[in-house]
Design an enzyme around this catalytic site. Sequence first.
Site, PDB file in Angstrom:
ATOM      1  N   ASN A 249     -20.648  22.199  -2.838  1.00 32.96           N
ATOM      2  CA  ASN A 249     -20.221  22.356  -4.236  1.00 32.96           C
ATOM      3  C   ASN A 249     -21.168  23.296  -4.981  1.00 32.96           C
ATOM      4  O   ASN A 249     -22.390  23.213  -4.848  1.00 32.96           O
ATOM      5  CB  ASN A 249     -20.163  21.000  -4.947  1.00 32.96           C
ATOM      6  CG  ASN A 249     -19.678  21.173  -6.378  1.00 32.96           C
ATOM      7  OD1 ASN A 249     -20.472  21.419  -7.290  1.00 32.96           O
ATOM      8  ND2 ASN A 249     -18.385  21.096  -6.576  1.00 32.96           N
TER       9      ASN A 249
ATOM     10  N   PRO B  59     -18.065  13.421  -0.716  1.00 34.84           N
ATOM     11  CA  PRO B  59     -18.701  14.577  -1.350  1.00 34.84           C
ATOM     12  C   PRO B  59     -17.852  15.846  -1.170  1.00 34.84           C
ATOM     13  O   PRO B  59     -17.010  15.912  -0.264  1.00 34.84           O
ATOM     14  CB  PRO B  59     -20.024  14.701  -0.580  1.00 34.84           C
ATOM     15  CG  PRO B  59     -19.752  14.088   0.748  1.00 34.84           C
ATOM     16  CD  PRO B  59     -18.725  13.015   0.532  1.00 34.84           C
ATOM     17  N   ASP B  60     -18.126  16.818  -2.052  1.00 30.65           N
ATOM     18  CA  ASP B  60     -17.324  18.063  -2.052  1.00 30.65           C
ATOM     19  C   ASP B  60     -17.921  19.071  -1.067  1.00 30.65           C
ATOM     20  O   ASP B  60     -18.616  20.008  -1.462  1.00 30.65           O
ATOM     21  CB  ASP B  60     -17.328  18.609  -3.489  1.00 30.65           C
ATOM     22  CG  ASP B  60     -16.495  19.863  -3.637  1.00 30.65           C
ATOM     23  OD1 ASP B  60     -15.601  20.094  -2.802  1.00 30.65           O
ATOM     24  OD2 ASP B  60     -16.759  20.619  -4.597  1.00 30.65           O
ATOM     25  N   ILE B  61     -17.685  18.845   0.221  1.00 32.04           N
ATOM     26  CA  ILE B  61     -18.297  19.702   1.250  1.00 32.04           C
ATOM     27  C   ILE B  61     -17.241  20.236   2.236  1.00 32.04           C
ATOM     28  O   ILE B  61     -17.519  20.471   3.396  1.00 32.04           O
ATOM     29  CB  ILE B  61     -19.412  18.931   2.011  1.00 32.04           C
ATOM     30  CG1 ILE B  61     -18.858  17.599   2.546  1.00 32.04           C
ATOM     31  CG2 ILE B  61     -20.630  18.701   1.113  1.00 32.04           C
ATOM     32  CD1 ILE B  61     -19.818  16.874   3.484  1.00 32.04           C
TER      33      ILE B  61
ATOM     34  N   LYS C 199     -18.396  25.074   2.814  1.00 30.11           N
ATOM     35  CA  LYS C 199     -19.182  25.310   1.590  1.00 30.11           C
ATOM     36  C   LYS C 199     -19.806  24.019   1.055  1.00 30.11           C
ATOM     37  O   LYS C 199     -19.433  22.916   1.476  1.00 30.11           O
ATOM     38  CB  LYS C 199     -18.275  25.960   0.534  1.00 30.11           C
ATOM     39  CG  LYS C 199     -17.146  25.043   0.047  1.00 30.11           C
ATOM     40  CD  LYS C 199     -17.534  24.290  -1.157  1.00 30.11           C
ATOM     41  CE  LYS C 199     -16.874  22.958  -1.352  1.00 30.11           C
ATOM     42  NZ  LYS C 199     -16.002  22.829  -2.468  1.00 30.11           N
TER      43      LYS C 199
END
Length: 555
Positions: A377, A313-315, A375
């Site tokens: 996404n 995941p985009d974390i 952050k």
Amino acid sequence: MKAIIIAAGMGNRLLHLTQDTPKCLLKINNKPIIEHQLEIFKSLGISDISIVKGFLKDQINYPGTKSFTNDDYQNNNILASLMYAESEIDDEVIISYADIIYEKEVVEKLINAPGDVSVVVDIDWKKGYVDRKNHPIEEAENVVIEGGSIKRIGKHLTADESNGEFIGIFKLSKNGANNWRNIYNEVKEKFGDGQFQQAKTFKKAYLTDLLQELIDRNHQVNSVDIHGGWIEIDTIEDLKRAGGTITSTKITPEAKRGLLRNILADKGFARVMEAHNGISAIVASNAVISETKKTFDALWVSSLTESAAKGQPDIEIMGPDSRLKTVEEVLAVSNKPVIIDGDTGGDPNAFEYFIRKAESLGASAVIIEDKVYPKRNSLDPESKQTLEDPNVFAEKIKRGKSALLTDQFMIIARIESFIAGKDITDAISRAQKYLEAGVDGIMIHSKSKEPDEVLEFAKEYKKLTKQTGIIKPLVCVPTTYDSIKESKLQKAGFNIVIYANHSLRASVKAMEEACKKILESGRAKEIDKKLTSVEDLFDLVGFSDIKNKDKNNND
Ligand code: SPV
Ligand code: MG
């Protein structure tokens, strides 16, 4: 007898090979295409030769030839190019494209042809299209011949109705030259910006459009029939078939790094496609619309797609070295400038480390977002989006700017106010702080389905630049508000438009389909037509080049 060679165009279909080399200088049998032509002309006693140049004009240097320049080559077409040498069309003259190789006999036959307008036509033209996958037969400049003279000419003619293909070389007698000039100037005056023959605008006309005009006015246009003996170099496939040298153009990291600033200074606009690994970078770099010459100007190494490509995941969990490795992978296979998605940039020390490395690799820019590390996404509607204090973020920008070695590399600040549910006032006040901290551009992000937020920001941003006198490029990422065209975004003041995740999303869908089809069918044949062939894959990643080198080593 004189000759004019038209060598102004960009040759976009030869992709990276013509990125910094004019098409006519690509080598066939170790000699530039144009030199093959010059040698034939000279051997047949033609010494008065003019070359119309445009794209990378300074590289085309042949002493003893006359030079003309079409500086508007990106907006006009081959007829307009030719007419930059109008003063030379005053006597018997041969006019030739610069991307065709022909045998001496073809030119000899043309020289000896009678009549005012003589056009070389390959009667056996269909043979040239066998196994020519990348240049379909529909693109041939066909002719319809009746009793030795050409009645119709142009790409619009179908293979079935045509008798041959115009190969790109023709001759005018003195009388024919006068007619050509006069009619050109008459129709130029008459059609201005309007449609002319098959061309949407007069400026974009082909030689065949003016030839058709001559025919329509009852001028005799003779066909000089040949049976092969020539080849056109329009695609990499053509170049290979002709025995051309296919080496990728080399570009230093220094030169590549400055490309984004150059594009912005030159055109004021960059269209950017995401890349998350080598192959997606190659596909994005090769993408071109041949008619309009439209390509992507730069690549975006997205955190969303890079993480997703790794199944994550985009974390912000990919470490800086892993991110830099992908950047390196992309830079290694593309000559396009690279913009890195830097997430929040991490703490200022991590940010310094990251951008120093990115700069030295040859990337052109990093975009960091004003949220707190780590952050989430921005497109996810449920995640908590925590904005960074704008003063803390401005300090990070300053640290970054002072860590850089060059002024080529850009640091762009991404404002996440709308993502975090804040309003335009918050967004603009952040923009002002970041600009005053010395940032090289501003990105405004939005997850709205409509472009209203970013358009409102662009309006206020314009006012801000007037008020502060700081003019820096404006960036947007139209993922959710995808109905607005980039031309509208450009008009609204955006200088960089990023398609941030589309190749990855396209490939996931295609992979799902292929997997399912194979399971359903118990074999792969049913999906084969939707797959890139193994041969094309070899070509894309440069395997053919290696095979040639292996062959040469073994010879
Ligand atoms: C990305 O491509 O990783 C981005 C854009 O940062 S977005 O996914 O919209 O946040
Ligand atoms: Mg991202």
